[in-house]
Design a protein around this motif. Structure first.
Motif, PDB file in Angstrom:
ATOM      1  N   VAL A   1       0.842  -1.200   0.000  1.00 15.06           N
ATOM      2  CA  VAL A   1       0.000   0.000   0.000  1.00 15.06           C
ATOM      3  C   VAL A   1       0.879   1.254   0.000  1.00 15.06           C
ATOM      4  CG1 VAL A   1      -2.103  -0.992   0.980  1.00 15.06           C
ATOM      5  CG2 VAL A   1      -0.314  -0.208   2.517  1.00 15.06           C
ATOM      6  N   GLY A   2       1.696   1.395  -1.028  1.00 17.52           N
ATOM      7  CA  GLY A   2       2.547   2.575  -1.148  1.00 17.52           C
ATOM      8  C   GLY A   2       1.805   3.742  -1.790  1.00 17.52           C
ATOM      9  N   ALA A   3       2.345   4.935  -1.632  1.00 16.85           N
ATOM     10  CA  ALA A   3       1.680   6.155  -2.113  1.00 16.85           C
ATOM     11  C   ALA A   3       1.513   6.179  -3.637  1.00 16.85           C
ATOM     12  CB  ALA A   3       2.478   7.378  -1.647  1.00 16.85           C
ATOM     13  N   VAL A   4       2.547   5.771  -4.370  1.00 23.47           N
ATOM     14  CA  VAL A   4       2.459   5.785  -5.838  1.00 23.47           C
ATOM     15  C   VAL A   4       1.477   4.707  -6.311  1.00 23.47           C
ATOM     16  CG1 VAL A   4       3.739   5.473  -7.994  1.00 23.47           C
ATOM     17  CG2 VAL A   4       4.776   6.729  -6.099  1.00 23.47           C
ATOM     18  N   ARG A   5       1.586   3.524  -5.730  1.00 22.25           N
ATOM     19  CA  ARG A   5       0.697   2.413  -6.089  1.00 22.25           C
ATOM     20  C   ARG A   5      -0.773   2.819  -5.882  1.00 22.25           C
ATOM     21  NH1 ARG A   5       1.602  -3.289  -5.861  1.00 22.25           N
ATOM     22  NH2 ARG A   5       3.526  -2.924  -4.698  1.00 22.25           N
ATOM     23  N   LEU A   6      -1.069   3.421  -4.725  1.00 20.92           N
ATOM     24  CA  LEU A   6      -2.450   3.814  -4.418  1.00 20.92           C
ATOM     25  C   LEU A   6      -2.920   4.958  -5.301  1.00 20.92           C
ATOM     26  CD1 LEU A   6      -2.357   3.614  -0.522  1.00 20.92           C
ATOM     27  CD2 LEU A   6      -3.379   1.963  -2.095  1.00 20.92           C
ATOM     28  N   SER A   7      -2.009   5.891  -5.606  1.00 18.92           N
ATOM     29  CA  SER A   7      -2.375   7.002  -6.501  1.00 18.92           C
ATOM     30  C   SER A   7      -2.786   6.480  -7.874  1.00 18.92           C
ATOM     31  CB  SER A   7      -1.213   7.984  -6.655  1.00 18.92           C
ATOM     32  OG  SER A   7      -0.942   8.609  -5.430  1.00 18.92           O
ATOM     33  N   LYS A   8      -2.012   5.540  -8.399  1.00 20.07           N
ATOM     34  CA  LYS A   8      -2.315   4.983  -9.722  1.00 20.07           C
ATOM     35  C   LYS A   8      -3.620   4.188  -9.714  1.00 20.07           C
ATOM     36  CE  LYS A   8       2.361   4.840 -11.564  1.00 20.07           C
ATOM     37  NZ  LYS A   8       3.496   4.017 -11.990  1.00 20.07           N
ATOM     38  N   LYS A   9      -3.879   3.504  -8.603  1.00 18.70           N
ATOM     39  CA  LYS A   9      -5.065   2.645  -8.513  1.00 18.70           C
ATOM     40  C   LYS A   9      -6.349   3.441  -8.277  1.00 18.70           C
ATOM     41  CE  LYS A   9      -6.673  -1.533  -6.074  1.00 18.70           C
ATOM     42  NZ  LYS A   9      -6.808  -2.407  -7.242  1.00 18.70           N
ATOM     43  N   PHE A  10      -6.291   4.445  -7.398  1.00 17.70           N
ATOM     44  CA  PHE A  10      -7.512   5.144  -6.992  1.00 17.70           C
ATOM     45  C   PHE A  10      -7.624   6.581  -7.504  1.00 17.70           C
ATOM     46  CE2 PHE A  10      -6.967   1.780  -3.846  1.00 17.70           C
ATOM     47  CZ  PHE A  10      -8.231   1.211  -3.868  1.00 17.70           C
ATOM     48  N   PHE A  11      -6.498   7.195  -7.875  1.00 14.79           N
ATOM     49  CA  PHE A  11      -6.521   8.582  -8.340  1.00 14.79           C
ATOM     50  C   PHE A  11      -5.699   8.720  -9.626  1.00 14.79           C
ATOM     51  CE2 PHE A  11      -6.191   8.212  -3.679  1.00 14.79           C
ATOM     52  CZ  PHE A  11      -7.465   8.628  -3.313  1.00 14.79           C
TER      53      PHE A  11
ATOM     54  N   ASN B   1     -12.894   4.625  -1.057  1.00 14.76           N
ATOM     55  CA  ASN B   1     -12.473   3.339  -1.637  1.00 14.76           C
ATOM     56  C   ASN B   1     -11.015   3.030  -1.300  1.00 14.76           C
ATOM     57  OD1 ASN B   1     -14.994   2.987  -2.742  1.00 14.76           O
ATOM     58  ND2 ASN B   1     -14.415   3.714  -4.770  1.00 14.76           N
ATOM     59  N   CYS B   2     -10.169   4.039  -1.390  1.00 14.65           N
ATOM     60  CA  CYS B   2      -8.751   3.871  -1.081  1.00 14.65           C
ATOM     61  C   CYS B   2      -8.569   3.513   0.387  1.00 14.65           C
ATOM     62  CB  CYS B   2      -7.989   5.144  -1.435  1.00 14.65           C
ATOM     63  SG  CYS B   2      -6.219   5.049  -1.113  1.00 14.65           S
ATOM     64  N   SER B   3      -9.244   4.252   1.252  1.00 18.81           N
ATOM     65  CA  SER B   3      -9.137   4.023   2.689  1.00 18.81           C
ATOM     66  C   SER B   3      -9.591   2.612   3.064  1.00 18.81           C
ATOM     67  CB  SER B   3      -9.972   5.070   3.428  1.00 18.81           C
ATOM     68  OG  SER B   3      -9.863   4.902   4.808  1.00 18.81           O
ATOM     69  N   GLU B   4     -10.694   2.170   2.492  1.00 20.75           N
ATOM     70  CA  GLU B   4     -11.216   0.820   2.774  1.00 20.75           C
ATOM     71  C   GLU B   4     -10.258  -0.258   2.269  1.00 20.75           C
ATOM     72  OE1 GLU B   4     -15.120   0.820   1.065  1.00 20.75           O
ATOM     73  OE2 GLU B   4     -16.001   1.919   2.771  1.00 20.75           O
ATOM     74  N   TYR B   5      -9.653  -0.010   1.117  1.00 21.20           N
ATOM     75  CA  TYR B   5      -8.702  -0.956   0.539  1.00 21.20           C
ATOM     76  C   TYR B   5      -7.468  -1.107   1.435  1.00 21.20           C
ATOM     77  CZ  TYR B   5      -5.296  -2.796  -2.840  1.00 21.20           C
ATOM     78  OH  TYR B   5      -4.333  -3.544  -3.468  1.00 21.20           O
ATOM     79  N   VAL B   6      -6.925   0.026   1.887  1.00 25.93           N
ATOM     80  CA  VAL B   6      -5.750   0.013   2.770  1.00 25.93           C
ATOM     81  C   VAL B   6      -6.096  -0.693   4.074  1.00 25.93           C
ATOM     82  CG1 VAL B   6      -4.200   1.464   4.143  1.00 25.93           C
ATOM     83  CG2 VAL B   6      -4.681   2.065   1.769  1.00 25.93           C
ATOM     84  N   ASP B   7      -7.244  -0.331   4.651  1.00 24.97           N
ATOM     85  CA  ASP B   7      -7.684  -0.922   5.920  1.00 24.97           C
ATOM     86  C   ASP B   7      -7.800  -2.440   5.801  1.00 24.97           C
ATOM     87  OD1 ASP B   7      -8.384  -0.285   8.619  1.00 24.97           O
ATOM     88  OD2 ASP B   7     -10.444  -0.842   8.153  1.00 24.97           O
ATOM     89  N   LYS B   8      -8.365  -2.898   4.690  1.00 21.88           N
ATOM     90  CA  LYS B   8      -8.550  -4.340   4.477  1.00 21.88           C
ATOM     91  C   LYS B   8      -7.207  -5.061   4.391  1.00 21.88           C
ATOM     92  CE  LYS B   8     -10.432  -7.680   1.219  1.00 21.88           C
ATOM     93  NZ  LYS B   8     -10.983  -7.873  -0.133  1.00 21.88           N
ATOM     94  N   LEU B   9      -6.262  -4.500   3.640  1.00 15.61           N
ATOM     95  CA  LEU B   9      -4.954  -5.152   3.489  1.00 15.61           C
ATOM     96  C   LEU B   9      -4.197  -5.226   4.811  1.00 15.61           C
ATOM     97  CD1 LEU B   9      -3.437  -4.086   0.049  1.00 15.61           C
ATOM     98  CD2 LEU B   9      -4.502  -6.222   0.684  1.00 15.61           C
ATOM     99  N   ILE B  10      -4.313  -4.182   5.612  1.00 13.59           N
ATOM    100  CA  ILE B  10      -3.628  -4.192   6.913  1.00 13.59           C
ATOM    101  C   ILE B  10      -4.320  -5.169   7.865  1.00 13.59           C
ATOM    102  CG2 ILE B  10      -3.001  -2.815   8.939  1.00 13.59           C
ATOM    103  CD1 ILE B  10      -2.714  -0.408   6.989  1.00 13.59           C
TER     104      ILE B  10
END
Length: 198
Positions: free
Chosen positions: A110-120, A132-141
């Motif tokens: 869940v890196g910043a660049v990876r999440l930017s490309k996926k969600f923004f 959506n991004c927050s829920e995705y990060v929360d789930k992986l952790i």
């Protein structure tokens, strides 16, 4: 990509020139972006061919341990319980340490660049994309079996650009003067939540 490879090689050529001038050895260590690339071996070969630098790829847990080692050298944490968090481009490392010894060191994708490309991808931020991004990060952790979300610690230590940015935002709200050196800069959870929600 070929473009990113060319950029990386250009940077490493500059490092190589500086190192040769100072008669210094180079140890090049690649992390998330290279270790997950389909053309990892081609990239490493091309770097060596054009720069003479041997790139070694390390696993996420090793990366986390090295980050914690850096934190120990930068801050007085040897007699405390600490949660270290390093938000990189491709992954985030979580390290829980007690009295200077890492109890666990985990890497989550869940890196910043990876999440930017996926969600923004178009750099457009909406409430829905944030949710959506927050829920995705929360789930992986949450699904990581090693990271203990209920563990007690004296304080958290953040490293990398994202942690720096939070510090800079906090500083700019209090004063127009911004410190260049952020090592040891402190803020509490309420101050962080205020920055996060606004």
């Amino acid at each position: 990509s070929e473009d990113e490879t060319a950029k990386a090689i250009s940077v490493l050529q500059n490092f190589s020139s500086i190192a040769k001038y100072h008669k210094a050895e180079i140890r090049a260590v690649s992390t998330s972006a290279v270790r997950e690339a389909k053309n990892k071996n081609n990239f490493i070969e091309e770097v060596f061919k054009q720069t003479g630098i041997k790139v070694e790829t390390i696993e996420g847990t090793e990366e986390a341990k090295l980050i914690f080692h850096g934190m120990k050298n930068a801050l007085p944490i040897n007699d405390r319980s600490v949660l270290g968090i390093d938000i990189g481009g491709g992954s985030t490392e979580f390290i829980y340490g007690v009295n200077g010894i890492p109890i666990y060191a985990e890497s989550v994708k869940v890196g910043a660049v990876r999440l930017s490309k996926k969600f923004f991808p178009d750099f457009i931020i909406t409430e829905k994309s944030i949710k959506n991004c927050s829920e995705y990060v929360d789930k992986l952790i949450k699904t990581n079996q090693i990271i203990d979300r209920n563990i007690n610690f004296d304080f958290a230590v953040g490293s990398s650009g994202t942690a720096d940015t939070v510090c800079l935002v906090k500083q700019s709200r209090k004063s127009r003067k911004v410190k260049r050196k952020l090592n040891g800069y402190k803020f509490d959870v309420n101050e962080f939540n205020d920055i996060y929600t606004h």
